[in-house]
Design an enzyme around this catalytic site. Structure first.
Site, PDB file in Angstrom:
ATOM      1  CB  SER A  64     -38.582 -26.826   5.168  1.00 23.54           C
ATOM      2  OG  SER A  64     -39.968 -26.874   4.932  1.00 23.54           O
ATOM      3  CG  ASP A 211     -39.857 -30.198   6.305  1.00 23.00           C
ATOM      4  OD1 ASP A 211     -38.645 -29.892   6.352  1.00 23.00           O
ATOM      5  OD2 ASP A 211     -40.770 -29.366   6.385  1.00 23.00           O
TER       6      ASP A 211
END
Length: 414
Positions: A64, A211
């Site tokens: 991320s 993600d």
């Protein structure tokens, strides 16, 4: 504030595998950004102003926001040097955070919109990443990178790495596509779809990604697994001087982006009354997403801590984390000027705080008796990195190689 004392190395300089791992956490990337700037400054004191983190780590892994930092540190810029110095990372967040996460007014319309689409459209972030990284592909990085994502079509993690990209053309994606994907936190930013092509065979692969934090918000063990795979196949380009089971020769720095675990976030009494809506949105947070990512980070830390302790190599694993976040600082998207300054301040305070390590029985972090501050531990870590690099360069020069600023992990350097 989690950490571990960096003591005497378990192996002689020039015989270790160095790894930097950075957790996900949205705008909280300002916390590891502050710590990385401190570490790079210590390396520059030892080896000169041109020293960059990519010169010292065999592998940089990030999920991320940590994946975005990884790309900044490892992507090539001018003259074959890293695109960003560590000291530039926080400026990126401070300048762009408010446009990546624009703060919207609350209201019924906003609440209803949050139930039907991501909170942010991601267009500014995507454009910024594409402009910054251009046509750079994952195999082009100056040192090896590992960036986890999750494929929603296959319902399994997809790990992008320099290691795989060199031998698997369909995994040699644009670094920009990978960064957009690993940042696509559910409910916050839209999923990302792209294709890669093997020019030699004409084969095409499609990726449908979100993600990587839903699977590996702390990428430490994912990265160690990728490195171990290379050791097992005896890759000639990455000829690491260790056995697959020899974690005692790893030197690992793992940086968190903060959590609320010491504050007590929710109670079972509260959660027992929640339905779908409350699990997805509650007081500006996304509890189900936060819980998944916190669990992922903490379990990896406990696993790594137990592994290094069992090998009497505690000093080779340094985890720095703050478990006392609250309010806006605990969110991933509060990109207000006040909160961003507060996050930088949290990173600075973490440097001054005493080193602590996870208690593997309770999962809580406790200060290490007699240990110094996290800043002291990072100074020791910097010395080990510098010694490791100097030993490799000496060996490389002795066997006819050369070149300051080249990435780690090449056989001749060993």
């Amino acid at each position: 504030m989690a950490g571990c004392v960096v003591g005497e190395p378990a192996s002689a300089p020039g015989q270790r595998v160095t790894l930097l791992a950075i957790d996900g956490g949205g705008i909280r990337g300002l916390i590891p950004g502050t710590i990385l700037a401190f570490l790079e400054a210590r390396l520059q004191e030892l080896d000169g102003p041109d020293a960059r983190l990519a010169d010292y780590f065999d592998c940089i892994a990030g999920t991320s926001t940590g994946g975005l930092i990884t790309a900044m540190l490892a992507a090539p810029g001018d003259h074959g040097r890293p695109l960003f110095a560590a000291s530039d990372i926080n400026r990126f967040y401070l300048d762009n955070g408010p446009r990546i996460f624009p703060q919207k007014r609350c209201g019924m319309a906003a609440a209803m919109a949050a139930l039907t689409r991501p909170r942010y459209n991601g267009k500014y972030l995507q454009g910024k990443i594409r402009k910054m990284l251009g046509e750079t592909r994952v195999r082009d990085t100056l040192t090896n990178v590992v960036i986890p994502t999750f494929d929603v079509r296959l319902l399994q993690p997809t790990i992008f790495s320099t290691y795989d990209a060199k031998s698997m053309p369909l995994k040699n994606a644009l670094l920009s596509d990978i960064c957009i994907s690993t940042s696509a936190a559910p409910t916050y930013l839209p999923a990302h779809c792209f294709q890669t092509t093997d020019d030699a065979t004409g084969k095409v692969r499609e990726f449908d990604l979100i993600d990587g934090g839903v699977a590996a918000n702390n990428p430490t063990m994912v990265a160690m697994t990728q490195i171990t795979k290379k050791i097992m196949v005896k890759d000639k380009e990455e000829l690491y001087p260790v056995k697959p089971s020899d974690c005692g020769k790893f030197l690992v720095l793992s940086l968190g982006t903060g959590s609320t675990s010491d504050q007590g976030m929710y109670t079972a009494r509260q959660c027992s009354r929640w339905g779908i809506v409350r699990w997805l949105r509650n007081k500006g947070m996304a509890p189900i997403i936060d819980i998944f990512m916190a669990a992922s980070s903490d379990l990896v830390d406990i696993h790594a801590a137990v592994m290094f302790q069992s090998l009497h190599s505690d000093g080779d694993y340094l985890r720095i984390q703050d478990n006392t976040l609250h309010g806006d600082a605990a969110t991933v998207d509060a990109a207000t000027r006040d909160n961003m300054r507060a996050l930088v301040g949290i990173g600075e305070r973490m440097l001054a705080q005493r080193v602590s390590r996870v208690n593997v029985e309770t999962g809580r972090y406790v200060e290490v008796p007699g240990a110094g501050s996290n800043a002291d531990a990072l100074r020791g870590f910097a010395r080990q990195l510098s010694e490791e690099r100097r030993a490799r360069l000496g060996r490389r020069n002795a066997c006819g190689g050369g070149g300051e600023g080249e990435p780690s992990g090449v056989a001749c350097k060993r």
